[in-house]
Design a protein around this motif. Sequence first.
Motif, short mmCIF file in Angstrom:
data_model
loop_
_atom_site.label_atom_id
_atom_site.label_comp_id
_atom_site.label_asym_id
_atom_site.label_seq_id
_atom_site.Cartn_x
_atom_site.Cartn_y
_atom_site.Cartn_z
N VAL A 20 58.92 17.76 9.92
CA VAL A 20 57.51 18.11 10.07
C VAL A 20 57.25 19.10 11.20
CG1 VAL A 20 56.61 15.97 9.09
CG2 VAL A 20 57.05 16.10 11.53
N GLY A 21 58.27 19.73 11.74
CA GLY A 21 58.09 20.60 12.90
C GLY A 21 57.49 21.95 12.60
N GLU A 22 57.39 22.31 11.35
CA GLU A 22 56.82 23.59 10.98
C GLU A 22 55.30 23.50 11.08
OE1 GLU A 22 55.29 26.77 8.70
OE2 GLU A 22 55.15 24.71 7.99
N TRP A 23 54.69 24.54 11.61
CA TRP A 23 53.25 24.63 11.87
C TRP A 23 52.41 24.13 10.70
CZ3 TRP A 23 49.60 26.77 15.34
CH2 TRP A 23 48.44 27.26 14.78
N TRP A 24 52.64 24.69 9.51
CA TRP A 24 51.81 24.33 8.35
C TRP A 24 51.98 22.87 7.97
CZ3 TRP A 24 47.92 27.19 7.68
CH2 TRP A 24 47.98 28.58 7.80
N SER A 25 53.18 22.34 8.09
CA SER A 25 53.42 20.94 7.73
C SER A 25 52.57 20.00 8.58
CB SER A 25 54.90 20.58 7.88
OG SER A 25 55.67 21.33 6.98
N ILE A 26 52.50 20.29 9.86
CA ILE A 26 51.71 19.46 10.77
C ILE A 26 50.24 19.53 10.40
CG2 ILE A 26 50.98 19.17 13.17
CD1 ILE A 26 53.84 20.09 13.95
N LEU A 27 49.75 20.73 10.09
CA LEU A 27 48.33 20.88 9.73
C LEU A 27 48.03 20.25 8.37
CD1 LEU A 27 47.65 24.48 11.08
CD2 LEU A 27 47.16 22.28 12.16
N ILE A 28 48.96 20.33 7.44
CA ILE A 28 48.78 19.66 6.14
C ILE A 28 48.69 18.15 6.36
CG2 ILE A 28 49.90 19.09 3.94
CD1 ILE A 28 51.01 22.04 4.03
N MET A 29 49.57 17.60 7.19
CA MET A 29 49.52 16.17 7.47
C MET A 29 48.21 15.79 8.17
SD MET A 29 52.00 14.71 6.04
CE MET A 29 51.51 13.09 6.67
N ARG A 30 47.76 16.63 9.07
CA ARG A 30 46.46 16.37 9.72
C ARG A 30 45.37 16.23 8.66
NH1 ARG A 30 43.76 21.52 12.03
NH2 ARG A 30 43.62 21.77 9.78
N ASP A 31 45.32 17.19 7.74
CA ASP A 31 44.28 17.18 6.71
C ASP A 31 44.46 16.00 5.75
OD1 ASP A 31 43.21 19.40 7.87
OD2 ASP A 31 43.63 20.76 6.21
N ALA A 32 45.70 15.69 5.39
CA ALA A 32 45.96 14.57 4.48
C ALA A 32 45.53 13.25 5.12
CB ALA A 32 47.43 14.52 4.09
N LEU A 33 45.77 13.11 6.41
CA LEU A 33 45.38 11.88 7.10
C LEU A 33 43.86 11.79 7.31
CD1 LEU A 33 48.37 11.65 9.57
CD2 LEU A 33 47.85 10.10 7.67
N HIS A 34 43.18 12.90 7.10
CA HIS A 34 41.72 12.90 7.16
C HIS A 34 41.09 12.89 5.77
CE1 HIS A 34 42.26 13.92 11.41
NE2 HIS A 34 41.14 13.24 11.53
N GLY A 35 41.91 12.65 4.74
CA GLY A 35 41.37 12.43 3.41
C GLY A 35 41.51 13.53 2.39
N LEU A 36 42.00 14.70 2.79
CA LEU A 36 42.22 15.74 1.77
C LEU A 36 43.41 15.33 0.92
CD1 LEU A 36 41.60 19.10 3.68
CD2 LEU A 36 39.96 17.55 2.60
N ARG A 37 43.34 15.61 -0.38
CA ARG A 37 44.39 15.16 -1.29
C ARG A 37 44.87 16.25 -2.25
NH1 ARG A 37 44.65 11.81 1.96
NH2 ARG A 37 44.23 9.59 1.80
N ARG A 38 44.03 17.17 -2.58
CA ARG A 38 44.34 18.13 -3.64
C ARG A 38 44.70 19.50 -3.10
NH1 ARG A 38 40.03 16.15 -8.26
NH2 ARG A 38 40.88 14.03 -8.33
#
Length: 162
Positions: A20-38
Motif C-alpha cells: 500500500v505504499g504507492e500514493w494512489w493506493s493510500i488515497l483509494i483506501m482512504r476513500d474506501a474506508l469513508h464509504g466509496l465503493r464504485r
Amino acid sequence: MQRKSLISDECPIARSLERVGEWWSILIMRDALHGLRRFDEFSRSLGIAPNMLTRRLNALVEAGMLERRAYSERPPRHEYVPTAKGEDFGMVLISLVAWGNRHYAEEGASVELVERKTGRPVQPTLARADGQLVAFDQCVLQAGPAASAGMRERLALLGAKP
C-alpha cells in the motif's frame, strides 16, 4: 542483495509499503474506508486516470485490502469493499492525519478525527493489551519469534532489545 531481501522479507514496514505504499493506493483506501465503493466514485474523488485506478484497485484486491463484488451483470460492474485487513489500515491513515496536521498544516487542520458522541478531538495513542496508555518514548522494538539472525543483527544496530 541480502540486505534488500532482509528488509522486504522480514520488516513489517517494508512488507506493508510493498502493498500500500504507492500514493494512489493510500488515497483509494482512504476513500474506501469513508464509504466509496464504485470505480466512478473513486475516479471522481481522486481525479485519477482510469488505467491507473484499475491497476491500483487490482493490486489492493490482490493484497487482500479490498474485496471485489459484482453489483451488475449487464454491463458487468464491481464495487470494492474493504476487508478486515483493509479496515485495520484505518489506524495507519488516522496516524497520518494526526502527523500531517501536527507538521504540515501551518494554516490549521483541514481534517480532524473527533469522537462521534462529543465532537471532541481524538489523537492516536499507544496502549498495552490491558488498555493502559504508554508513551512512545517508553517503547522499544524487539526481535519477534520469527526473526532471523540477520533481522536480530539489524535490530541490535538500532539499539533494539535482542
